[in-house]
Motif scaffolding. Sequence first.
Motif, PDB file in Angstrom:
ATOM      1  N   ASN A   2      63.260 -42.496  89.862  1.00  0.00           N
ATOM      2  CA  ASN A   2      62.448 -41.722  90.797  1.00  0.00           C
ATOM      3  C   ASN A   2      63.010 -40.318  90.961  1.00  0.00           C
ATOM      4  N   ALA A   5      60.625 -37.795  92.219  1.00  0.00           N
ATOM      5  CA  ALA A   5      59.981 -37.972  93.517  1.00  0.00           C
ATOM      6  C   ALA A   5      60.492 -36.919  94.493  1.00  0.00           C
ATOM      7  N   LYS A  40      54.723 -39.811  96.796  1.00  0.00           N
ATOM      8  CA  LYS A  40      54.512 -40.728  95.675  1.00  0.00           C
ATOM      9  C   LYS A  40      54.130 -42.101  96.204  1.00  0.00           C
ATOM     10  N   THR A  42      53.474 -46.060  94.921  1.00  0.00           N
ATOM     11  CA  THR A  42      53.696 -46.989  93.809  1.00  0.00           C
ATOM     12  C   THR A  42      52.857 -48.248  94.009  1.00  0.00           C
ATOM     13  N   GLU A  83      61.737 -46.981  95.914  1.00  0.00           N
ATOM     14  CA  GLU A  83      60.512 -46.283  96.286  1.00  0.00           C
ATOM     15  C   GLU A  83      60.171 -46.522  97.746  1.00  0.00           C
ATOM     16  N   ASP A 290      52.111 -45.291  89.386  1.00  0.00           N
ATOM     17  CA  ASP A 290      52.608 -44.352  90.397  1.00  0.00           C
ATOM     18  C   ASP A 290      51.632 -43.189  90.541  1.00  0.00           C
ATOM     19  N   TYR A 291      51.238 -42.942  91.757  1.00  0.00           N
ATOM     20  CA  TYR A 291      50.366 -41.797  92.051  1.00  0.00           C
ATOM     21  C   TYR A 291      51.187 -40.728  92.770  1.00  0.00           C
ATOM     22  N   TYR A 292      51.113 -39.504  92.281  1.00  0.00           N
ATOM     23  CA  TYR A 292      51.783 -38.383  92.948  1.00  0.00           C
ATOM     24  C   TYR A 292      50.730 -37.530  93.629  1.00  0.00           C
TER      25      TYR A 292
ATOM     26  N   THR B  27      49.462 -39.300  87.493  1.00  0.00           N
ATOM     27  CA  THR B  27      49.787 -40.719  87.591  1.00  0.00           C
ATOM     28  C   THR B  27      50.748 -41.076  86.463  1.00  0.00           C
TER      29      THR B  27
END
Lengths: 316, 253
Positions: A2, A5, A40, A42, A83, A290-292, B27
């Motif tokens: 991560n 992140a 972020k 998850t 996370e 994973d979406y940012y 993503t």
Amino acid sequence: MNGSAMPGRRNFLKTLAGSAALLGMGASPLELLAKQDIEKLTILHTNDVHSRIDPFPDNDPKYAGLGGTARRAALIKKIRAEEKNVLLLDSGDSFQGTPYFNMYGGELEFKLMSDMGYDASTIGNHDFDNGMDGLVKQLPNANFSLLCSNYDFSDTPLNNHTQPYKLFEKGGIRIGVFGIGIELQGLVDKKLYGNTVYNDPLSKARYYSHFLKEEKKCDLVICLSHLGYQYKEQKISDEIFAGESEHIDLILGGHTHTFLDEPVHFKNKNGKEILVAQVGWAGIKLGRIDYYFEKNSKKKDAVGTSLKISRKSSAI
Amino acid sequence: MFRKLFINAFILLLAASCSQPLHLLKTETKNYRIEAAPGSDVDSMTYYRILPYRESLTAEMSAVLAVSDQAIDKGQPEGLLGDFVADACLSAARQNYVPADNIPADFVFLNNGGLRNALPKGNITKGNVFELMPFENELVVLKIKGTLVKKIFNFIAEKDGAPVAGVQFAIKNKEAVNILINHQPFDSTKTYKVVTSDYLANGGDQLSFLKEANERESMNLKVRDAIFRYLQQKTKAGEHIVVKKDERISYAR
């Protein structure tokens, strides 16, 4: 893992102090915040675990040594330690496939899912295998939500035990999750599903995804589907669903036991990207997406808003 | 003064974030394989949650019923697993079915979707059979017209095969041809008796036409129990489980 992140709101004050120091050097605080405030999310997912509590035995012709709940639980714990915002979801058919189900009726399956911290699951066709009463009996062992928007359970023992959708908020990200079940007639014996009414999945999905995105202002709309990934015949599937949808961002699928190496990108009805994921069966794999999200990106939000208006009008 | 300005900006931003969707930057995706490998840990809490269940289950399920000379898995149009299960059901029908009209059953038809796991080479345990046939489905005998029998064979052809016993045929352009039932050419004017599961007889797997059967008799025997008996009888006779494809379903050349 991560390393990329960025800190969320909890570090906001630190950022604020840093911004004040930089202000004299000409950087706009708004720009700075927009750049740094990335959140972020998850998503972890499984489907069709089919009572595979233990790994496949060493003499299994296909999957020797694979799977196992204790290993999946360890992996999930490890990811949770790394996370901040984790959502753990399942796309149905937790039940049936090993003697654990024949002997204990799904008790251990639901207890383990609760232990692992599953947030929600939809209902697969095999979750009816001990009848409606058999499923209701195991509900006290499930501390996660059973989501299904297109089965009407009003006239069954499951009445008021399921929800069409659920809202989650993780680190300021709003996530709407709803469930879609497969047609039961011709697939499940009527004596097992009783008076469950199957409603058209597409129209329910259209309604709930619009509701979650537009009314509930979700940043991400997830469909837990047990329709199946694709079929040779023209039968409703995740593939068709993806192309027909307008407000779904991610379909976590099941039923066809399809091992997708990675989520598949589709274009929705408006040409916008939608992901479809499925991780085979038996707990052999755990999927992760994973979406940012960029928080407070005012300029880009404005673009999003105008797009939304045109989408709305085209939907009518 | 600057600080005040910041706080105002902060409040504004908060308000904005409540009403407007967040912008998605990117993503990343990843699938983990769950396996016994270095670095793959076992969670102790989960392990001990399972243990008491596993121990009583193992006591019940580890009994060895038979020894197989080969792994038995599905295949198309004909597979060893389909042959094996259908043969077990035909054997059960020969031994257990007491017809009211003294006419024995003709053939067995099941669905591949109902076979849930392969059988290993070597020891076959009670647990293996539960995993192959976890359902509580029971065997039934349907008396059906030849025209419906043809529908069954075309259904099988459409699906590129299904577990059958007592028949032989070929698939040509998704249709069944050269059908033999009990070594006799299929006659669409005759009535036949088919052994299948109550799940399929109730219209499961989109076989709603099976509900048009003239008569239906229950064998009062689960499919799983038919498999148990078949395995135990082989073992009692001092035989291993040997399954070979016999071209009961083939593709027409």
